[in-house]
Design a protein around this motif. Structure first.
Motif, PDB file in Angstrom:
ATOM      1  N   MET A 184       0.933  -1.217  -0.127  1.00 37.40           N
ATOM      2  CA  MET A 184       0.029   0.130  -0.060  1.00 37.40           C
ATOM      3  C   MET A 184       0.902   1.171  -0.060  1.00 37.40           C
ATOM      4  O   MET A 184       0.407   2.226  -0.633  1.00 37.40           O
ATOM      5  CB  MET A 184      -0.928   0.012   1.021  1.00 37.40           C
ATOM      6  CG  MET A 184      -2.026  -1.032   1.282  1.00 37.40           C
ATOM      7  SD  MET A 184      -3.287  -0.838  -0.174  1.00 37.40           S
ATOM      8  CE  MET A 184      -4.122   0.669   0.401  1.00 37.40           C
ATOM      9  N   GLU A 185       2.054   1.043   0.639  1.00 35.80           N
ATOM     10  CA  GLU A 185       2.914   2.140   0.691  1.00 35.80           C
ATOM     11  C   GLU A 185       3.571   2.578  -0.882  1.00 35.80           C
ATOM     12  O   GLU A 185       3.786   3.678  -1.093  1.00 35.80           O
ATOM     13  CB  GLU A 185       4.291   2.240   1.565  1.00 35.80           C
ATOM     14  CG  GLU A 185       3.742   2.131   2.934  1.00 35.80           C
ATOM     15  CD  GLU A 185       3.482   3.306   3.466  1.00 35.80           C
ATOM     16  OE1 GLU A 185       3.905   4.575   2.880  1.00 35.80           O
ATOM     17  OE2 GLU A 185       2.327   3.441   4.294  1.00 35.80           O
ATOM     18  N   ASP A 186       3.614   1.603  -1.870  1.00 34.58           N
ATOM     19  CA  ASP A 186       4.088   1.721  -3.131  1.00 34.58           C
ATOM     20  C   ASP A 186       2.959   2.762  -3.833  1.00 34.58           C
ATOM     21  O   ASP A 186       3.249   3.344  -4.883  1.00 34.58           O
ATOM     22  CB  ASP A 186       4.048   0.702  -3.910  1.00 34.58           C
ATOM     23  CG  ASP A 186       4.987  -0.392  -3.274  1.00 34.58           C
ATOM     24  OD1 ASP A 186       6.232   0.148  -3.000  1.00 34.58           O
ATOM     25  OD2 ASP A 186       5.040  -1.389  -3.385  1.00 34.58           O
ATOM     26  N   LEU A 187       1.943   3.166  -3.320  1.00 33.11           N
ATOM     27  CA  LEU A 187       0.897   3.786  -4.144  1.00 33.11           C
ATOM     28  C   LEU A 187       1.291   5.203  -4.092  1.00 33.11           C
ATOM     29  O   LEU A 187       0.921   6.022  -4.904  1.00 33.11           O
ATOM     30  CB  LEU A 187      -0.588   3.770  -3.416  1.00 33.11           C
ATOM     31  CG  LEU A 187      -1.145   2.497  -3.545  1.00 33.11           C
ATOM     32  CD1 LEU A 187      -2.733   2.349  -2.813  1.00 33.11           C
ATOM     33  CD2 LEU A 187      -1.733   2.268  -5.017  1.00 33.11           C
ATOM     34  N   ALA A 188       2.216   5.631  -3.142  1.00 33.40           N
ATOM     35  CA  ALA A 188       2.619   6.930  -3.260  1.00 33.40           C
ATOM     36  C   ALA A 188       3.650   7.501  -4.249  1.00 33.40           C
ATOM     37  O   ALA A 188       4.053   8.496  -4.864  1.00 33.40           O
ATOM     38  CB  ALA A 188       3.440   7.325  -1.831  1.00 33.40           C
ATOM     39  N   ASP A 189       3.890   6.254  -4.943  1.00 39.04           N
ATOM     40  CA  ASP A 189       4.895   6.268  -6.063  1.00 39.04           C
ATOM     41  C   ASP A 189       4.532   6.068  -7.487  1.00 39.04           C
ATOM     42  O   ASP A 189       4.634   5.725  -8.436  1.00 39.04           O
ATOM     43  CB  ASP A 189       6.108   5.506  -6.051  1.00 39.04           C
ATOM     44  CG  ASP A 189       6.988   5.618  -4.639  1.00 39.04           C
ATOM     45  OD1 ASP A 189       7.078   6.984  -4.311  1.00 39.04           O
ATOM     46  OD2 ASP A 189       7.314   4.839  -3.902  1.00 39.04           O
ATOM     47  N   ALA A 190       2.995   6.427  -7.612  1.00 35.55           N
ATOM     48  CA  ALA A 190       2.293   6.068  -8.625  1.00 35.55           C
ATOM     49  C   ALA A 190       1.179   7.009  -8.734  1.00 35.55           C
ATOM     50  O   ALA A 190       0.669   7.479  -7.863  1.00 35.55           O
ATOM     51  CB  ALA A 190       1.736   4.340  -8.755  1.00 35.55           C
ATOM     52  N   THR A 191       0.598   7.206 -10.063  1.00 36.81           N
ATOM     53  CA  THR A 191      -0.633   7.838 -10.088  1.00 36.81           C
ATOM     54  C   THR A 191      -2.140   7.004 -10.156  1.00 36.81           C
ATOM     55  O   THR A 191      -1.866   5.931 -10.888  1.00 36.81           O
ATOM     56  CB  THR A 191      -0.672   8.569 -11.368  1.00 36.81           C
ATOM     57  OG1 THR A 191       0.431   9.524 -11.408  1.00 36.81           O
ATOM     58  CG2 THR A 191      -1.968   9.539 -11.672  1.00 36.81           C
ATOM     59  N   LEU A 192      -2.939   7.060  -9.167  1.00 39.05           N
ATOM     60  CA  LEU A 192      -3.915   6.170  -8.989  1.00 39.05           C
ATOM     61  C   LEU A 192      -5.292   6.638  -9.983  1.00 39.05           C
ATOM     62  O   LEU A 192      -5.642   7.761  -9.680  1.00 39.05           O
ATOM     63  CB  LEU A 192      -4.350   6.380  -7.642  1.00 39.05           C
ATOM     64  CG  LEU A 192      -5.386   5.258  -7.043  1.00 39.05           C
ATOM     65  CD1 LEU A 192      -4.888   3.736  -7.353  1.00 39.05           C
ATOM     66  CD2 LEU A 192      -5.836   5.232  -5.757  1.00 39.05           C
ATOM     67  N   ILE A 193      -5.515   6.000 -10.754  1.00 38.54           N
ATOM     68  CA  ILE A 193      -6.719   6.210 -11.433  1.00 38.54           C
ATOM     69  C   ILE A 193      -8.089   5.734 -10.606  1.00 38.54           C
ATOM     70  O   ILE A 193      -8.133   4.923  -9.886  1.00 38.54           O
ATOM     71  CB  ILE A 193      -6.958   5.312 -12.798  1.00 38.54           C
ATOM     72  CG1 ILE A 193      -5.599   5.232 -13.667  1.00 38.54           C
ATOM     73  CG2 ILE A 193      -8.212   5.479 -13.550  1.00 38.54           C
ATOM     74  CD1 ILE A 193      -5.500   6.729 -14.043  1.00 38.54           C
ATOM     75  N   THR A 194      -9.137   6.645 -10.302  1.00 39.69           N
ATOM     76  CA  THR A 194     -10.221   6.547  -9.371  1.00 39.69           C
ATOM     77  C   THR A 194     -11.496   6.544 -10.213  1.00 39.69           C
ATOM     78  O   THR A 194     -11.490   6.416 -11.608  1.00 39.69           O
ATOM     79  CB  THR A 194     -10.327   7.579  -8.421  1.00 39.69           C
ATOM     80  OG1 THR A 194     -10.439   8.952  -8.968  1.00 39.69           O
ATOM     81  CG2 THR A 194      -8.727   7.798  -7.783  1.00 39.69           C
ATOM     82  N   LEU A 195     -12.542   6.459  -9.569  1.00 38.72           N
ATOM     83  CA  LEU A 195     -13.920   6.756  -9.994  1.00 38.72           C
ATOM     84  C   LEU A 195     -14.388   8.364  -9.709  1.00 38.72           C
ATOM     85  O   LEU A 195     -13.948   8.713  -8.812  1.00 38.72           O
ATOM     86  CB  LEU A 195     -14.762   5.771  -9.482  1.00 38.72           C
ATOM     87  CG  LEU A 195     -14.488   4.129  -9.665  1.00 38.72           C
ATOM     88  CD1 LEU A 195     -15.482   3.323  -8.805  1.00 38.72           C
ATOM     89  CD2 LEU A 195     -14.778   3.806 -11.226  1.00 38.72           C
ATOM     90  N   ALA A 196     -15.115   8.844 -10.710  1.00 39.18           N
ATOM     91  CA  ALA A 196     -16.075   9.908 -10.197  1.00 39.18           C
ATOM     92  C   ALA A 196     -16.857   9.745  -9.154  1.00 39.18           C
ATOM     93  O   ALA A 196     -17.593   8.571  -8.886  1.00 39.18           O
ATOM     94  CB  ALA A 196     -16.979  10.184 -11.347  1.00 39.18           C
ATOM     95  N   ASP A 197     -16.519  10.327  -7.944  1.00 37.63           N
ATOM     96  CA  ASP A 197     -17.225  10.146  -6.714  1.00 37.63           C
ATOM     97  C   ASP A 197     -18.429  10.922  -6.423  1.00 37.63           C
ATOM     98  O   ASP A 197     -18.729  10.988  -5.167  1.00 37.63           O
ATOM     99  CB  ASP A 197     -16.120  10.204  -5.558  1.00 37.63           C
ATOM    100  CG  ASP A 197     -15.664  11.661  -5.466  1.00 37.63           C
ATOM    101  OD1 ASP A 197     -16.127  12.595  -6.387  1.00 37.63           O
ATOM    102  OD2 ASP A 197     -14.698  11.893  -4.508  1.00 37.63           O
ATOM    103  N   GLU A 198     -19.200  11.747  -7.222  1.00 41.22           N
ATOM    104  CA  GLU A 198     -20.183  12.341  -6.984  1.00 41.22           C
ATOM    105  C   GLU A 198     -21.403  11.574  -6.274  1.00 41.22           C
ATOM    106  O   GLU A 198     -22.200  11.869  -5.348  1.00 41.22           O
ATOM    107  CB  GLU A 198     -21.061  13.031  -8.236  1.00 41.22           C
ATOM    108  CG  GLU A 198     -19.988  13.958  -8.654  1.00 41.22           C
ATOM    109  CD  GLU A 198     -20.383  15.048  -9.799  1.00 41.22           C
ATOM    110  OE1 GLU A 198     -21.694  14.493 -10.248  1.00 41.22           O
ATOM    111  OE2 GLU A 198     -19.769  15.521 -10.370  1.00 41.22           O
ATOM    112  N   LEU A 199     -21.389  10.295  -6.579  1.00 41.92           N
ATOM    113  CA  LEU A 199     -22.473   9.378  -6.259  1.00 41.92           C
ATOM    114  C   LEU A 199     -22.019   8.378  -5.170  1.00 41.92           C
ATOM    115  O   LEU A 199     -22.782   7.175  -4.927  1.00 41.92           O
ATOM    116  CB  LEU A 199     -23.571   8.899  -7.465  1.00 41.92           C
ATOM    117  CG  LEU A 199     -23.951   9.915  -8.315  1.00 41.92           C
ATOM    118  CD1 LEU A 199     -24.536   9.183  -9.537  1.00 41.92           C
ATOM    119  CD2 LEU A 199     -25.028  10.425  -7.449  1.00 41.92           C
TER     120      LEU A 199
END
Length: 297
Positions: A184-199
């Protein structure tokens, strides 16, 4: 006495909390919705919604009225639908799922349910991750197998049906792609694709698409997508990485994408949920059936 259109306008606005989207669903103008709600509030003698230039929220009285009216309205709508099909004897339930492996279990349970209850109709519907609660709150879905955690006052959660290890989906040329596992610490060294969070509830987003690592390091946030295929495209084009169930590799494997297991991430738990108010009487029999199907899987 409430007119049917007033009832539909109120319940739709109570779900959407947006005049524009309510008007689109009812195929009328926004001003028509506003006039109808004002008329209803005058009839009741108290406001049902608090609105300003940016938000619309239910008043306590509005929430009470919604909770009291929704079950009766859904029952009437279901009866009308059944009668229009010329098959008012059959009872119906709609079951949603949010991932293909959830869908497989729902299909198995549905086959068994139809044997046990031949006088019923079961509809199956895929739920988009960008709006995990909308179909249930609209009354379109009676029961749903979905990613937990879910902690909503109007939704009841049941048993966790199964848990899956988590993986990181990375581009083929990414430094993480050659590793046996990631942290989980490795995520700081990457760009995380996420979901639109309005809903999507914030706590759900933080669980699957965290903004910081366990030690507090910020995680760079990439594009916020609306549909799962967009995530696959962004990852395959080296825009970023994304968290996912490790089982997704069997369903979404494609050139240019590598699935790397997490060694320290919490599992993804898939559980059942249904509306707290006005529960379809077929929910409990289906819960029993899906439990049997899960054991035999």
């Amino acid at each position: 006495m409430l007119e049917r259109y007033e009832l539909e306008a109120f319940l739709t606005l109570a779900e959407e909390l947006h005049f524009g989207r309510t008007a689109e669903r009812l195929h009328v103008t926004t001003s028509r919705v506003s006039q109808t709600i004002r008329k209803l509030e005058r009839h009741i003698g108290a406001p049902l919604f608090e609105r300003n230039s940016r938000t619309v929220t239910l008043t306590p009285l509005g929430k009470q009225l919604r909770d009291e009216l929704r079950p009766a309205y859904d029952q009437i709508s279901a009866s009308v639908t059944a009668a229009s099909r010329g098959n008012s004897v059959k009872r119906a339930i709609t079951v949603g799922f949010s991932a293909p492996w959830c869908g497989n279990l729902i299909v198995q349970a549905t086959d068994l349910f139809r044997i046990r209850y031949p006088d019923t109709v079961v509809d199956i519907e895929e739920i988009q991750l960008a709006d995990p609660l909308g179909r249930m709150r609209s009354g379109a879905v009676d029961l749903q197998l979905t990613e937990f955690p879910i902690a909503e006052p109007d939704i009841t959660t049941g048993a966790i049906m199964f848990s899956e290890p988590r993986a990181l989906m990375v581009p083929e040329g990414h430094p993480f792609a050659a590793r046996e596992s990631v942290s989980m610490e490795d995520l700081a060294d990457a760009t995380l694709i996420t979901l639109a969070d309005e809903l999507i509830p914030r706590y759900w987003m933080d669980y699957y698409f965290p903004r910081r690592t366990p030690s507090g390091r910020p995680i760079p946030q990439g594009p916020a997508t609306n549909f799962w295929p967009e995530v696959l495209v962004h990852v395959s084009q080296s825009v970023g990485v994304s968290t996912v169930s490790l089982r997704a590799e069997r369903f979404h494997s494609r050139p240019g994408v590598v699935f790397v297991p997490f060694r320290d991430a919490p599992t993804i738990d898939y559980g059942l949920m249904w509306p707290s108010a006005g529960r379809n009487p077929l929910v409990q029999p289906f819960l029993d059936t899906i439990a049997d199907a899960a054991v035999s899987e």
